[in-house]
Write an enzyme that holds these catalytic residues in place. Structure first.
Site, PDB file in Angstrom:
ATOM      1  NE  ARG A  29      -3.476   0.219   2.426  1.00 47.11           N
ATOM      2  CZ  ARG A  29      -4.151   0.470   3.620  1.00 47.11           C
ATOM      3  NH1 ARG A  29      -4.518  -0.294   4.657  1.00 47.11           N
ATOM      4  NH2 ARG A  29      -4.898   1.600   3.764  1.00 47.11           N
ATOM      5  CG  HIS A  75      -6.872  -1.478  -5.617  1.00 48.46           C
ATOM      6  ND1 HIS A  75      -5.567  -1.793  -5.133  1.00 48.46           N
ATOM      7  CD2 HIS A  75      -7.292  -0.662  -4.554  1.00 48.46           C
ATOM      8  CE1 HIS A  75      -5.221  -1.042  -4.055  1.00 48.46           C
ATOM      9  NE2 HIS A  75      -6.349  -0.316  -3.675  1.00 48.46           N
ATOM     10  CE1 TYR A 119     -22.704  14.680 -12.909  1.00 42.51           C
ATOM     11  CE2 TYR A 119     -21.585  14.863 -10.768  1.00 42.51           C
ATOM     12  CZ  TYR A 119     -22.539  14.930 -11.516  1.00 42.51           C
ATOM     13  OH  TYR A 119     -24.163  14.807 -10.874  1.00 42.51           O
TER      14      TYR A 119
END
Length: 829
Positions: A29, A75, A119
């Site tokens: 990570r 993921h 968007y």
């Protein structure tokens, strides 16, 4: 208790579980791989976009599509983390070379969050594709995804040294990483040097990598701190915003004053929070002198305007802003990354580049092996086709006699000693291959494959050839993506801003205008002309402005600025900005904490060395000779004819806020300052044509706070127009210049030495034609002169062309002035 439950100590259980968790965070990570500079989530997002064909040439696709694909395939940790990663890779204020092209609102430097993923749209940037090229050629290892339904790459081929050019930030368990972004061209140059000279030191690499290159620009300080950070992997570098002190244009504010304009801020500083914090500092009265604060940023760039009160000292306010706000911020290096994707390690700059070079060599080796295998397979098939075409009639006959495809394949292999691949290729061969041109194509391709096989074999056998391939690819990347540095590097630390050793010695002409704009230009900016000409345009001055001071200096010289109220400020010549001959320059308030109600009236430069120095500028033909002995005194002259002599050692430590140089009487102003050795003579010239010459010893040394003594007794309406120091035994001439462009030279022997305080003798015939005397200075035979007019015209001429006359003559025209113009001053070189 059931038999299948193992009894364990809670300490052991917690220790192992925590260690597993910590390693999971570190490896999976928080920390990047030193080879491609990516964390797993970044790699998965980019791989998803590549695998679905979302390259820089493809149409933009909704970010939600990319996030969904990434989450479903690679993921499974939630869409928010994936989208935040995608958005950051599209932010040009976060990454020096963004890896994602975004369309829509992906956040701002003000800390605004990106618009919802439904968007916005995204695709890979061109530079990101360099990270993925050749991944299909078995250049990297793969591992199963979270549900073992597909594979994902462990690392990218990474043509680009991404870890350095884009940097990274991350907090793991028990460790963190903080690597700044850098300029691609500089990193490539350093890598090429290390490939050419493996024994190159960190200091050698810093000849190319000047320091971090933040996407937001700014200024970083202290070469020594940068050197330490790169050598050890840890350290701190101070970054400042790029600021400029600008005088407000007429009409913007009836009270006048200055603005501090910020155009670049330190990396990772939230602009809106910065403005808010400055406003709070003003409200809490921790900052004084600020009238207004405006954020005028737009699509053309960042711009924060700090409007100052009319009586505020701009440099002082700017220093307070640096001290109390994020206009100055330290970036802390902690160059920790994963070696081979597993082992956390602290890297120096050299170690990081060596790891990148080793990775690229391995990629080139594996790519060459893949290409060699494919080329050999294709060449093998082409050899079979060529062999069949040589006996095509027999091949056709054999195929016709075969009962089926399998029988034909076996017959071809036995009859013509072909491999199975060759036999299958012959059976699939089209009839058009029998044409002569098609046969030529097969032969040409076979020749090409054999040459490729030879080349790839040579590369695989030679580490030097592999390294040359890596080198060539880096050179191409620099040519394709290299750009100019954004972050300016100041070699000295903030406490050592005047470190002369880091500034080259250069000759310059320094000019200063009456409204306070200063600049330095090369002496060869002014070409030689004949006397009487109109001259060159000297400076872009406003109608109400004119050039009042200009002199020859070396970049290492100390420049002392004296105000009309008798205070002294200091800077170095190299701190004055270099500019073109026609530019306006920069306001003096950028360099000095000068009160707005004081004006610079006198400027002198003190050579950086007391030894004789003679330098010749070949381009301009200028020869400068510094004084043979150390300067001992400063001689100050006021407009009303007062002289004061003060030891130079009293001006060794000048505060940035200035010190007192002379105490002035009411109505008087300090106009001139000259250097002397203690046994010289002083000559003064007045506006109405009087002059006096007296021994310097008649003015005893005084402290900085003294007022001085009378030098010349002036008639009503007269004032001192110029002065100079006459060296002991000097046989030079006195140059007198008048406002309407007339000038003359008179031998100094015609000026007798008098007692200080007298009325003097006549030195020029002042008439309406000539105008008042505006300058008087001592010159020699080899002297050249620059004359400047109030409207900015400049003429440079040899003084031998100016006629030598008696004391009472009018002189000759040295400059043809435009109507309404007048000479503002002269400088001799």
């Amino acid at each position: 208790m059931p038999d299948n439950i193992e009894k364990r100590s809670i300490t052991s259980e917690l220790s192992e579980s925590y260690l597993d968790y910590a390693m999971s965070v570190i490896v999976a990570r928080a920390l990047p791989d030193v080879r491609d500079g990516l964390k797993p989530v970044h790699r998965r997002v980019l791989w998803t976009m590549w695998s679905i064909g979302l390259t820089h040439l493809a149409r933009f696709r909704k970010s939600a599509n990319v996030v969904g694909e990434t989450m479903a395939k690679y993921h499974p940790h939630g869409d928010v983390a994936i989208y935040d990663t995608l958005a950051r890779m599209a932010q040009d204020f976060s990454l020096r070379y963004p890896l994602v092209q975004g369309q829509g609102n992906f956040g701002s430097i003000d800390g605004d969050s990106p618009a919802a993923m439904r968007y916005t749209e995204a695709r890979l940037s061109k530079v990101a594709e360099e990270m993925l090229f050749d991944i299909e050629k078995e250049t990297v290892d793969w591992l199963p995804n979270y549900d073992a339904t597909r594979e994902e790459p462990k690392v990218f081929p990474a043509k680009l040294p991404n870890l350095l050019i884009n940097g990274t930030l991350g907090i793991a368990v028990g460790m963190a990483t903080s690597i700044p972004p850098h300029n691609l061209a500089e990193v490539v140059d350093a890598t090429l040097l290390l490939m050419e000279k493996p024994g190159a030191t960190g200091e050698d690499l810093l000849e190319h990598v000047k320091g971090p290159d933040f996407p937001t620009g700014g200024v970083i300080y202290d070469r020594a701190a940068i050197r330490t950070a790169y050598a050890t992997g840890r350290g701190a570098v101070t970054a400042r915003a790029k600021t400029e002190i600008m005088e407000r244009k007429k009409g913007e504010s009836t009270r006048g004053g200055f603005d501090i304009v910020v155009t670049e801020i330190p990396y990772q500083v939230n602009k809106s929070e910065l403005v808010k914090h400055i406003a709070e500092l003003v409200q809490d009265k921790r900052l004084e002198g600020i009238r207004d604060l405006r954020d005028e940023s737009d699509r053309e760039g960042l711009r924060i305007v700090v409007e100052l009160k009319s009586d505020a000292a701009p440099q002082k306010v700017l220093n307070q802003l640096y001290q109390h706000s994020d206009l100055q911020k330290d970036f802390h290096f902690n160059m920790i990354a994963l070696r081979d994707g597993i082992q956390p390690e602290l890297f120096s700059l050299k170690e990081m580049l060596l790891a990148y070079i080793a990775h690229r060599k391995e990629i080139v080796r594996r790519r060459a092996q893949f290409d060699l295998r494919k080329a050999e397979e294709r060449a093998h098939i082409l050899e079979g086709l060529a062999k069949a075409l040589d006996v095509i009639d027999k091949v056709i006959a054999l195929i016709k006699k075969s009962k089926d495809r399998e029988d034909a394949r076996m017959n071809l292999m036995k009859g013509f000693k072909l491999s199975e691949l060759q036999a299958v290729a012959i059976l699939e061969m089209k009839l058009q291959t029998l044409a002569a041109l098609e046969r030529e194509k097969i032969d040409a391709e076979l020749k090409e494959k054999r040459a490729l096989i030879k080349e790839l074999t040579a590369i695989l056998k030679s580490p030097a050839r592999m390294l040359e391939v890596v080198r060539q690819e880096l050179v191409e990347l620099k040519a394709k993506y290299g750009d100019a540095r954004r972050t300016h590097v100041v070699n000295s630390a903030l406490k050592e801003m005047t470190d002369e050793d880091l500034v080259p010695e250069e000759e310059a002409i320094v000019t200063f205008s009456s409204s306070g704009y200063v600049k330095r230009v090369p002496p060869d900016s002014f070409r030689m002309q004949r006397r009487g000409g109109k001259g060159l345009i000297g400076s872009d001055v406003a109608d109400e402005d004119f050039l009042s001071h200009f002199f020859h200096a070396n970049t290492h010289d100390r420049i002392l600025f004296f105000t009309d109220r008798g205070r002294v400020f200091e800077t170095r010549a190299y701190e004055i900005p270099a500019a073109s001959r026609t530019s306006k320059g920069k306001a003096i308030h950028n360099f000095l904490e000068l009160p707005t109600d004081e004006n610079i009236s006198a400027i002198i430069n003190l050579p950086s060395s007391s030894k004789e120095q003679v330098t010749r500028n070949k381009a301009s033909g200028v020869t400068t000779t510094y004084n043979l002995q150390p300067t001992t005194y400063l001689v100050m002259i006021t407009k009303n004819g007062i002289v004061k002599k003060t030891a130079l050692k009293d001006f060794e430590n000048i505060r940035r806020t200035g010190i007192i140089g002379i105490a002035l009487k009411k109505g008087d102003v300090l106009k001139w300052v000259r250097t002397s050795k203690g046994d010289d003579q002083v000559v003064l010239v007045t506006e109405l044509g009087q002059s006096i010459r007296f021994a310097e010893s008649q003015a005893r040394p005084m402290g900085r706070g003294a007022a001085g003594v009378r030098a010349i007794r002036l008639r009503t309406g007269d004032a001192v127009a110029g002065c100079d120091i006459v060296k002991k035994g000097d046989t030079a001439k006195l140059l007198v210049v008048m406002a309407n462009g007339f000038g003359k030279q008179t031998p100094l022997k015609e000026y007798k030495t008098q007692n200080r305080g007298g009325s003097g003798i006549k030195t020029a015939n002042v008439t309406a034609k000539t105008g008042k005397v505006i300058a008087g200075t001592v010159v020699s035979e080899e002297t050249e002169m620059l004359a400047l007019s109030a409207k900015g015209q400049v003429i440079r001429t040899e003084l031998k062309s100016v006629r030598q006359t008696g004391r009472s003559a009018q002189g000759v025209r040295i400059m043809n002035l435009s109507s309404g113009d007048r000479i503002a001053g002269v400088v001799v070189i």
